[in-house]
Design an enzyme around this catalytic site. Structure first.
Site, PDB file in Angstrom:
ATOM      1  N   TYR A 212       0.804  -1.220   0.000  1.00  0.00           N
ATOM      2  CA  TYR A 212       0.000   0.000   0.000  1.00  0.00           C
ATOM      3  C   TYR A 212       0.837   1.271   0.000  1.00  0.00           C
ATOM      4  O   TYR A 212       2.060   1.235   0.139  1.00  0.00           O
ATOM      5  CB  TYR A 212      -1.071   0.003   1.080  1.00  0.00           C
ATOM      6  N   GLU A 213       0.151   2.404  -0.221  1.00  0.00           N
ATOM      7  CA  GLU A 213       0.767   3.727  -0.423  1.00  0.00           C
ATOM      8  C   GLU A 213       1.714   3.733  -1.625  1.00  0.00           C
ATOM      9  O   GLU A 213       2.743   4.404  -1.612  1.00  0.00           O
ATOM     10  CB  GLU A 213       1.501   4.183   0.842  1.00  0.00           C
ATOM     11  N   GLY A 214       1.355   2.990  -2.663  1.00  0.00           N
ATOM     12  CA  GLY A 214       2.198   2.881  -3.846  1.00  0.00           C
ATOM     13  C   GLY A 214       3.099   1.677  -3.713  1.00  0.00           C
ATOM     14  O   GLY A 214       4.002   1.662  -2.866  1.00  0.00           O
TER      15      GLY A 214
END
Length: 590
Positions: free
Chosen positions: A434-436
């Site tokens: 997550y978060e890229g």
């Protein structure tokens, strides 16, 4: 029984010695290294006494969807209320918003401790701060007056709503529609998924920051707007009203972070207020994602810290196997076996490396917000994206690596639930995603940071690292490590030249090895920081064990740094690797 001791000395050492120059530039009189240590020591007690005992029960219970909404695990409500009441939620929010005004790196260090106690709880505590930052920066006076203090204190929570069933990284595919109403607000309709803390009963209200397509706006990213959509409407006097067209039909059944309400949210004519200018929503969301991305590093470090602490505790008490080195009769603690001892030192060195990388990144983030036009500000703005990508990807992979090694140290006892290690290993798996995703982070370095037409950020980062090394005092005992680090920086420069050529000649060859390049750059930063550690150890009255820290530095340069040559070899063989990848028949005909 899971145990935890907050790494207070580690942070005092970083803030007061290794990174003292950078820390003093952003800390001010009220945020000294000693103050940081005091804050972390107190929070560490809170984590050990209140959060760690809930690890097993919260993981087993998870979150429950009811007709009244999502219920957090038993025990979380009381702990969260105390967290807010004791002022932990407002450490680094502005004084005028009821906060304590401490630097953001304080908050990130606290995130590590909370994540060690529970990644799920840490998410409830921290995700709202991105909403606070966006509102503080570009929110209208009405939005700031209505929400800043509530969100900043933690009394109300917040979320970041980007992902939809048909789009993740490619936000141009967003379908959630925002239609302007006669009163100047908007009505939002659509579905968002994977929303961290999307619905729960820990706070009376949840403020969603939603990326949506403005009705009638141009296609693509230019048509996106950013909107504040509260779970419950808010009256002029601050009182909560009716539910605001936002419902949660389900929470995701996940591998880990069971106690975190990762929700699907339905927006059905929900009233929203635009944040910033129409069409500029993506830039506002990126500012929130930046904080979340840096925070991910500290979540991973928290898991690595508690996992390695418990692996050491187990290795010291577990009697197994004969002494194959000293020849003593009888069984010995497994910590005395050479391979286990190596893994213990490797876990601790990796954790320390990630902490330095992440904390430096948080300090550079603060520098990037400095005086406009100042050389230090401009340099920080150029190198920050490099450090953020490297820190997020490397720290998250270190978290997985250390949790895996901790399970191996426990053997079969780590695989069962009793020790708590398997919970940590399941939880930490989300961080590279997550978060890229980490692949996205590594592609960013090659596609945007080699040369974006204005800046050559990788070159600037290497120059910055060289300047740090040049500022170190002369010390004959560290000369060899300085040489190894400077050699690595030269190798990075050589690889940059090769990648620039390959991007012109064969993008496939350059892009398939992006992960290798990210780790290479990350090692350039970490090696430089370990040099700074070695020179800092020449001081007296340090808050850490000098023998242990010097051994970690030696281990880093002798055992971990040599892997960079393998990564360089792969990068230099990009075209040959491309041939094998293209030749391989990717199909379902196994």
């Amino acid at each position: 029984m899971t145990t935890y001791q907050a790494p207070v000395g580690e942070y005092k050492f970083l803030a007061g010695h290794v990174l003292a120059k950078e820390y003093e530039a952003i800390s001010g009189e009220d945020a000294s290294a000693e103050t940081l240590g005091t804050v972390l020591e107190t929070l560490g007690q809170f984590v050990s006494e209140r959060l760690v005992p809930l690890i097993a029960s919260a993981d087993s219970a998870g979150c429950l969807v009811t007709n009244e909404g999502v219920k957090a695990p038993a025990g979380y409500h009381e702990v969260y209320n105390d967290f807010v009441t004791d002022g932990w939620g407002a450490l680094h929010t502005a004084i005028e918003d009821g906060g304590q005004g401490l630097p953001l790196p304080f908050g990130f260090a606290c995130d590590e401790l909370l994540s060690a106690g529970s990644m799920s709880f840490a998410l409830y505590a921290s995700i709202r701060l991105g909403v606070y930052s966006v509102l503080k920066t570009i929110g209208s006076p009405y939005l700031q007056e209505t929400y800043l203090q509530k969100i900043g204190s933690g009394e109300w929570n917040g979320t970041m709503c980007l992902t939809e069933p048909q789009c993740g990284t490619d936000l141009s595919l967003i379908r959630t529609i925002a239609t302007e109403a006669e009163d100047g607000t908007y009505r939002l309709s659509g579905t968002k998924i994977f929303i961290t803390g999307g619905d729960h009963d820990l706070t009376p209200n949840i403020v969603h920051l939603v990326l949506a397509r403005i009705q009638g706006a141009p296609a693509g990213l230019a048509g996106l707007g950013l909107f504040i959509v509260p779970k419950f409407s808010v009256a002029a006097d601050g009182a909560l009203g009716a539910r605001n067209g936002v419902t949660c039909p389900r929470v995701e059944e996940k591998l880990g972070i069971h106690a975190s309400a990762t929700a699907e949210l339905l927006f059905e004519g929900a009233q929203g207020w635009i944040v910033g200018a129409p069409g500029a929503g993506l830039m506002g969301m990126f500012s929130m994602m930046k904080l979340a991305r840096i925070g991910t590093s500290f979540q991973a470090i928290g898991v690595a810290e508690i996992a390695s602490q418990n692996a050491i505790a187990y290795a010291l008490e577990r009697i197994q196997g004969r002494d194959l080195v000293g020849g003593n009769k009888g069984s010995i603690p497994i910590a005395d076996h050479p391979n286990i001892r190596r893994e213990i030192v490797r876990m601790r060195t990796l954790t320390s490396s990630a902490r330095m990388l992440a904390f430096m990144t948080s300090l550079v983030n603060e520098q990037s917000l400095g005086p406009k036009g100042a050389d230090s500000t401009k340099r920080a703005q150029v190198i920050l994206p490099v450090l953020m990508s490297a820190s997020k990807a490397i720290s998250s992979e270190i978290g997985v690596d250390v949790a895996t090694a901790a399970m191996q140290t426990h053997g079969g006892h780590g695989y069962i639930r009793d020790t708590g290690i398997e919970v940590l290993l399941r939880d930490v798996q989300i961080l590279p995603i997550y978060e890229g995703t980490n692949d996205v982070q590594s592609l960013d370095l090659i596609l945007r940071r080699l040369d974006d037409g204005r800046h050559q950020a990788i070159d600037a980062t290497v120059d910055w690292l060289r300047s740090q090394i040049a500022e170190l005092p002369s010390n004959e005992s560290h000369v060899e490590y300085v040489k190894r680090t400077l050699k690595l920086l030269s190798r990075i420069e050589d690889v940059v030249s090769v990648l620039k050529e390959e991007l012109q000649r064969s993008p496939f060859a350059a892009l398939q090895c992006a992960r290798e390049f990210l780790w290479l750059v990350g090692h350039g930063v970490m090696a430089t920081l370990w040099l700074r550690v070695l020179f800092a150890l020449d001081s007296n009255n340090l808050p850490i064990d000098k023998v242990a820290k010097r051994a970690q530095a030696q281990f880093y340069f002798a055992y971990l740094l040599p892997e960079t040559e393998v990564r360089v070899s792969r990068l230099m063989a990009g075209l040959e690797i491309e041939q094998s990848l293209r030749a391989y028949p990717v199909s379902l005909n196994f």
